[in-house]
Design a protein around this motif. Structure first.
Motif, PDB file in Angstrom:
ATOM      1  N   ILE A  85       0.859  -1.172   0.000  1.00 45.91           N
ATOM      2  CA  ILE A  85       0.000   0.000   0.000  1.00 45.91           C
ATOM      3  C   ILE A  85       0.900   1.228   0.000  1.00 45.91           C
ATOM      4  O   ILE A  85       1.679   1.433   0.934  1.00 45.91           O
ATOM      5  CB  ILE A  85      -0.931   0.019   1.235  1.00 45.91           C
ATOM      6  N   ASP A  86       0.801   2.053  -1.040  1.00 41.54           N
ATOM      7  CA  ASP A  86       1.722   3.168  -1.213  1.00 41.54           C
ATOM      8  C   ASP A  86       1.024   4.514  -1.114  1.00 41.54           C
ATOM      9  O   ASP A  86      -0.067   4.700  -1.664  1.00 41.54           O
ATOM     10  CB  ASP A  86       2.409   3.092  -2.585  1.00 41.54           C
ATOM     11  N   ASP A  87       1.660   5.454  -0.432  1.00 41.51           N
ATOM     12  CA  ASP A  87       1.210   6.836  -0.465  1.00 41.51           C
ATOM     13  C   ASP A  87       1.618   7.454  -1.802  1.00 41.51           C
ATOM     14  O   ASP A  87       2.633   7.044  -2.393  1.00 41.51           O
ATOM     15  CB  ASP A  87       1.844   7.638   0.684  1.00 41.51           C
ATOM     16  N   LEU A 213      -1.660  -3.548  15.647  1.00 41.50           N
ATOM     17  CA  LEU A 213      -2.809  -4.409  15.919  1.00 41.50           C
ATOM     18  C   LEU A 213      -3.938  -4.144  14.920  1.00 41.50           C
ATOM     19  O   LEU A 213      -4.556  -5.082  14.399  1.00 41.50           O
ATOM     20  CB  LEU A 213      -3.302  -4.171  17.348  1.00 41.50           C
ATOM     21  N   GLN A 214      -4.204  -2.877  14.639  1.00 42.97           N
ATOM     22  CA  GLN A 214      -5.254  -2.554  13.672  1.00 42.97           C
ATOM     23  C   GLN A 214      -4.916  -3.088  12.285  1.00 42.97           C
ATOM     24  O   GLN A 214      -5.776  -3.646  11.599  1.00 42.97           O
ATOM     25  CB  GLN A 214      -5.456  -1.039  13.617  1.00 42.97           C
ATOM     26  N   ASN A 215      -3.654  -2.939  11.879  1.00 43.86           N
ATOM     27  CA  ASN A 215      -3.249  -3.457  10.569  1.00 43.86           C
ATOM     28  C   ASN A 215      -3.348  -4.983  10.514  1.00 43.86           C
ATOM     29  O   ASN A 215      -3.721  -5.557   9.488  1.00 43.86           O
ATOM     30  CB  ASN A 215      -1.817  -3.022  10.263  1.00 43.86           C
ATOM     31  N   LEU A 216      -3.013  -5.618  11.623  1.00 42.14           N
ATOM     32  CA  LEU A 216      -3.101  -7.073  11.701  1.00 42.14           C
ATOM     33  C   LEU A 216      -4.548  -7.527  11.542  1.00 42.14           C
ATOM     34  O   LEU A 216      -4.852  -8.475  10.802  1.00 42.14           O
ATOM     35  CB  LEU A 216      -2.534  -7.546  13.042  1.00 42.14           C
ATOM     36  N   ARG A 217      -5.447  -6.848  12.218  1.00 42.41           N
ATOM     37  CA  ARG A 217      -6.874  -7.196  12.131  1.00 42.41           C
ATOM     38  C   ARG A 217      -7.430  -6.904  10.737  1.00 42.41           C
ATOM     39  O   ARG A 217      -8.220  -7.689  10.197  1.00 42.41           O
ATOM     40  CB  ARG A 217      -7.651  -6.417  13.196  1.00 42.41           C
ATOM     41  N   LEU A 218      -7.018  -5.794  10.151  1.00 39.12           N
ATOM     42  CA  LEU A 218      -7.494  -5.461   8.811  1.00 39.12           C
ATOM     43  C   LEU A 218      -6.968  -6.454   7.774  1.00 39.12           C
ATOM     44  O   LEU A 218      -7.658  -6.769   6.798  1.00 39.12           O
ATOM     45  CB  LEU A 218      -7.074  -4.033   8.440  1.00 39.12           C
ATOM     46  N   LEU A 250     -12.327   2.198   9.755  1.00 35.75           N
ATOM     47  CA  LEU A 250     -10.895   1.925   9.625  1.00 35.75           C
ATOM     48  C   LEU A 250     -10.558   1.383   8.236  1.00 35.75           C
ATOM     49  O   LEU A 250      -9.541   1.749   7.638  1.00 35.75           O
ATOM     50  CB  LEU A 250     -10.459   0.907  10.691  1.00 35.75           C
ATOM     51  N   TYR A 251     -11.414   0.510   7.746  1.00 35.78           N
ATOM     52  CA  TYR A 251     -11.172  -0.091   6.428  1.00 35.78           C
ATOM     53  C   TYR A 251     -11.201   0.986   5.344  1.00 35.78           C
ATOM     54  O   TYR A 251     -10.335   1.021   4.460  1.00 35.78           O
ATOM     55  CB  TYR A 251     -12.212  -1.165   6.136  1.00 35.78           C
ATOM     56  N   ARG A 252     -12.205   1.882   5.419  1.00 39.19           N
ATOM     57  CA  ARG A 252     -12.316   2.946   4.416  1.00 39.19           C
ATOM     58  C   ARG A 252     -11.140   3.911   4.516  1.00 39.19           C
ATOM     59  O   ARG A 252     -10.629   4.403   3.499  1.00 39.19           O
ATOM     60  CB  ARG A 252     -13.633   3.684   4.597  1.00 39.19           C
ATOM     61  N   ARG A 253     -10.689   4.202   5.742  1.00 36.38           N
ATOM     62  CA  ARG A 253      -9.562   5.101   5.931  1.00 36.38           C
ATOM     63  C   ARG A 253      -8.295   4.527   5.300  1.00 36.38           C
ATOM     64  O   ARG A 253      -7.485   5.249   4.716  1.00 36.38           O
ATOM     65  CB  ARG A 253      -9.331   5.343   7.423  1.00 36.38           C
ATOM     66  N   LYS A 254      -8.144   3.224   5.390  1.00 36.84           N
ATOM     67  CA  LYS A 254      -6.939   2.580   4.873  1.00 36.84           C
ATOM     68  C   LYS A 254      -6.998   2.341   3.374  1.00 36.84           C
ATOM     69  O   LYS A 254      -6.023   2.575   2.649  1.00 36.84           O
ATOM     70  CB  LYS A 254      -6.721   1.247   5.598  1.00 36.84           C
ATOM     71  N   HIS A 255      -8.142   1.846   2.878  1.00 38.53           N
ATOM     72  CA  HIS A 255      -8.240   1.421   1.486  1.00 38.53           C
ATOM     73  C   HIS A 255      -8.986   2.405   0.588  1.00 38.53           C
ATOM     74  O   HIS A 255      -8.996   2.232  -0.630  1.00 38.53           O
ATOM     75  CB  HIS A 255      -8.934   0.058   1.408  1.00 38.53           C
TER      76      HIS A 255
END
Length: 266
Positions: A85-87, A213-218, A250-255
């Motif tokens: 996942i790239d900025d 932890l959040q990244n692991l769960r996602l 969280l999912y929308r914020r990341k993806h």
């Protein structure tokens, strides 16, 4: 297919990728990648190294999650499925190779190469050689490059496996992924203070414990989304999120999209 459609060096075609006892390391390709988008989940027959020149990226895999920032080198073992996942504007160099593990340890980890200018120049030279299809001496240069990395790692002791307290905390997070977990409980399990726990995660994993932890769960949610029989609420619960709404945010914020839309694409 390798990133950017880069083909393997012709001399590697037909080679058994499972062979690990070659005398010289074998370079499959090396490239400089100016980011134009994310890299979908994939895997390589050889070990992959990603060195971040500018910007920020995140590499996720069942084997671990690491944040890539300038100066960080990410080591991805052979046959491990991972994404990237790239900025916008992230700039990195990467290579995929086959080598004897005795020469260079090929387990999942992150190294900080800040100040190792000569080592980085060697990496850039490998990229330049493959971009020009000039593989003369590539194996010898790769050998020197991996030897320098190994010597640097031994000197700096940056491997996560060399800090037992962090290993204990990581084990606790993985084992209790679906349960309510607090950072304080994680620190108590590891036998250290919360401040030290945060420092260890930032130094070795490139992200605070809560972010890890959040990244692991996602990442687990990403796999569960492939199951059409699980609802979004069930997936959120399976991954340890307090509510489906929190998981969706969280999912929308990341993806940049909702898990429901992502599922339809999957």
């Amino acid at each position: 297919m390798p990133k950017n459609g880069v083909m393997l060096h012709p001399s590697t075609k037909g080679i058994d990728m499972s062979v690990q006892s070659v005398e010289l390391p074998l370079l499959f390709y090396a490239w400089r990648r100016k980011v134009t988008g994310n890299v979908a989940p994939h895997q390589h027959g050889g070990c992959e190294l990603i060195y971040v020149l500018e910007g920020h990226c995140r590499v996720e895999s069942p084997a671990g999650i690491f944040e890539g920032t300038p100066g960080k080198l990410l080591v991805i073992p052979p046959e491990v499925i991972h994404n990237q996942i790239d900025d916008p504007g992230e700039d990195n160099i990467f290579c995929v190779f086959q080598a004897n593990p005795v020469l260079f340890a090929q387990h999942w980890r992150s190294l900080d190469l800040g100040g190792e200018t000569r080592t980085i120049r060697m990496f850039l030279e490998l990229c330049d050689m493959t971009e020009k299809n000039d593989f003369t001496g590539a194996s010898a240069l790769l050998l020197s490059f991996l030897q320098r990395l190994s010597a640097f790692e031994q000197k700096q002791s940056l491997s996560t496996q060399q800090h037992p307290k962090l290993c204990k905390a990581l084990e606790f997070l993985h084992e209790n992924l679906t349960r309510p977990i607090t950072i304080r409980a994680t620190a108590e399990h590891a036998g250290i203070s919360v401040s030290l726990l945060r420092k260890l995660f930032t130094d070795y994993c490139g992200t605070p414990p809560l972010g890890y932890l959040q990244n692991l769960r996602l990442a687990r949610a990403e796999e569960l989304l492939k199951n059409p029989y699980l609802s979004i609420a069930e997936i959120a619960a399976e991954c340890g999120f307090d509510s489906a709404g929190y998981f969706i945010r969280l999912y929308r914020r990341k993806h940049g999209t909702s898990p429901g839309k992502a599922r339809r694409k999957l």
